[in-house]
Structure formats: structure tokens, C-alpha cells
Design a protein around this motif. Sequence first.
Motif, PDB file in Angstrom:
ATOM      1  N   UNK A 234       0.884  -1.091   0.107  1.00  0.00           N
ATOM      2  CA  UNK A 234       0.183  -0.398  -0.406  1.00  0.00           C
ATOM      3  C   UNK A 234       0.924   1.157   0.074  1.00  0.00           C
ATOM      4  N   UNK A 235       1.690   1.408   1.206  1.00  0.00           N
ATOM      5  CA  UNK A 235       2.491   2.885   0.961  1.00  0.00           C
ATOM      6  C   UNK A 235       3.344   2.123  -0.189  1.00  0.00           C
ATOM      7  N   UNK A 238       2.811   4.853  -3.344  1.00  0.00           N
ATOM      8  CA  UNK A 238       3.157   6.428  -3.894  1.00  0.00           C
ATOM      9  C   UNK A 238       4.638   6.449  -4.073  1.00  0.00           C
ATOM     10  N   UNK A 239       5.525   6.044  -4.254  1.00  0.00           N
ATOM     11  CA  UNK A 239       6.935   6.220  -5.284  1.00  0.00           C
ATOM     12  C   UNK A 239       6.426   5.245  -6.550  1.00  0.00           C
ATOM     13  N   UNK A 240       4.947   4.208  -7.115  1.00  0.00           N
ATOM     14  CA  UNK A 240       5.606   4.045  -7.779  1.00  0.00           C
ATOM     15  C   UNK A 240       4.362   4.505  -9.024  1.00  0.00           C
ATOM     16  N   UNK A 241       4.849   4.383  -9.981  1.00  0.00           N
ATOM     17  CA  UNK A 241       3.904   4.913 -11.304  1.00  0.00           C
ATOM     18  C   UNK A 241       2.943   4.019 -11.274  1.00  0.00           C
ATOM     19  N   UNK A 242       1.508   4.347 -11.475  1.00  0.00           N
ATOM     20  CA  UNK A 242       0.877   3.983 -11.720  1.00  0.00           C
ATOM     21  C   UNK A 242       0.195   2.872 -13.352  1.00  0.00           C
ATOM     22  N   UNK A 251      -8.306   8.566  -5.712  1.00  0.00           N
ATOM     23  CA  UNK A 251      -7.191   9.142  -4.480  1.00  0.00           C
ATOM     24  C   UNK A 251      -6.424   8.017  -4.154  1.00  0.00           C
ATOM     25  N   UNK A 252      -6.738   6.876  -4.155  1.00  0.00           N
ATOM     26  CA  UNK A 252      -5.490   5.611  -4.571  1.00  0.00           C
ATOM     27  C   UNK A 252      -5.887   5.306  -6.084  1.00  0.00           C
ATOM     28  N   UNK A 253      -4.374   4.434  -5.933  1.00  0.00           N
ATOM     29  CA  UNK A 253      -4.583   3.675  -6.981  1.00  0.00           C
ATOM     30  C   UNK A 253      -5.040   2.256  -6.936  1.00  0.00           C
ATOM     31  N   UNK A 254      -5.268   1.019  -8.207  1.00  0.00           N
ATOM     32  CA  UNK A 254      -5.822  -0.020  -7.960  1.00  0.00           C
ATOM     33  C   UNK A 254      -4.866  -0.864  -7.005  1.00  0.00           C
TER      34      UNK A 254
END
Length: 282
Positions: A234-235, A238-242, A251-254
Motif C-alpha cells: 500500500x505505501x 506512493x513512489x511507483x508509477x500507476x 485517490x488511491x491506485x488499484x
Amino acid sequence: MNTMLLSIHWNPDPELFKFFGVSIRYYGLLWAVGIFLAYLVVHYQYRDKKIDEKLFDPLFFYCFFGILIGARLGHCFFYNPDYYLTSGKGWAEMILPIKFLANGGWKFTGYEGLASHGGTLGLIIALWLYCRKTKLHYMNVLDMIAVATPITACFIRLANLMNSEIIGKPTDAPWAFVFERIDMLPRHPGQLYEAIAYLLLFFIMLYLYKNYGKKLHRGFFFGLCLSYIFTFRFFIEFVKENQESFEDGMMFNMGQWLSVPFILIGFYFMFFYERKKRMEKK
């Protein structure tokens, strides 16, 4: 100082070698190594618990096909349903390791797209089927698999690294990787972060099993595995590309949304499952 000069330029050939004309790729090889190491760890646990060797023999096939089918379907259903579920070619490519070409032909590509959430769900279902057949306690088997799962997860992320896929966002960190097959921007090596985290969990699992395996309640290892892996997942998102463009407006990715149920299930089995079982016995 130019960050590019400090970064690790990363552009390995995904193909390790050819064997009688068949391409042997790092991706498939690292997957195989990860599964084989998990096989050894679970085999050790079966012997340690004096479980009949005949019951162990079919376990590998249930795990292998459960992970593969679940991971493939998870990618197709969760990340790219518009492509795979709307045409005959899409359904064929979902099932078969091929890619149809614009000229009407096709080529063997292997399964390009595997989702860890789908693989986890597929494994859980496959183990339920295995336990129905062998009459072993479902939670005992889940716990044993959980001890071994992190080493497989580690090698899968190393496979992603060798494929230059699931890349991180741009960064000026001195350990940034430049994935030259993608672009020339220094990026977080998200695959490497995950691989290191899962390797650490594997050593934690071995330590707990060796020293506290008989004291910890049934379901604890399964819960720890789920909560640790998917909380980190989950965390790290935040530093990975979608992975897909439709995630950009979320808001949050899949990957994050899919992680939440597994985190909750993990905490349940770590902290509440045994309490509920004790209350049922009263």
C-alpha cells in the motif's frame, strides 16, 4: 551535481539465453527459482511436522496453477478489462501466452501481465481445494505456505526489475535507477524496495517458526504474511508509477485499493481469529 551521473543506468537484456531456439528469460527463471525455494521451505515444514510425504506431492501443482491462473486473471480483470473482456482476441490472449499481431499472425510472448493480488487469491482458493482432497487442516496449510511466500515474492519483484517494469516515480535519490527502456529519468527502484522488504519478512518468518512455531496460534503466520506484504505494498505505491492510465484520477491506485482487504484479513488472523475460536469453545 547532475543526478543522472549518480544514478544506476539499468537496461539488461530480458533474455538470458536461447535453449534449442527457445528464449530463456530472466523473468520466467526468477519466478521458477522463487517457487522452487518456497517448495523447499514448505517441504521442510511437512517433514518437521511429520506429515505424510504423499500429501505433500500434489501441493506444488495446486500452488503453481493457483498462483499463475489467479495472477493472470487478476491482471486482466482488475487492470485491463476493456481490452481482455471485450473481444475474442482479448479472451484468447488472457488464456494463452500469445499476442496477436496487426498483420493477422501471432507470436509467443509468455503471460505479459500478472497481478500479485490475483495470485494471492488464486493461491488461497487452490489451497482450499488441496485441503478438501487431502483432509489437512486448512489453516495449518495456509500457515506453512505463509512462511515460504515472502521468498517467492522477493524473486518475483527481482523478475520485474530485470524486465524494467513496475517502475518508480522520478527522484533525485542517489540510488535512483534510470530504466533506459522506459526513459532517461532517474526513478525509484520500487521493485528493489519490495524485494528487500519481502526478503526481510522471509527471515522474520524463519526466525519465528524456528523459535516460536509451537507457541504462536494457528493462523498467525498467514495473518502476518498478508498484513506485512500488503501494508508495505500500500505505501510503496506512493513512489511507483500507476500501471494503467485510469488510475491517474483515483485517490488511491488499484494496487492500494486491492491491498486493503488483504491487510484487514491479515490483522484478523493475527489478533482475533484465535480469540474467536476460544470463545466458540466456551
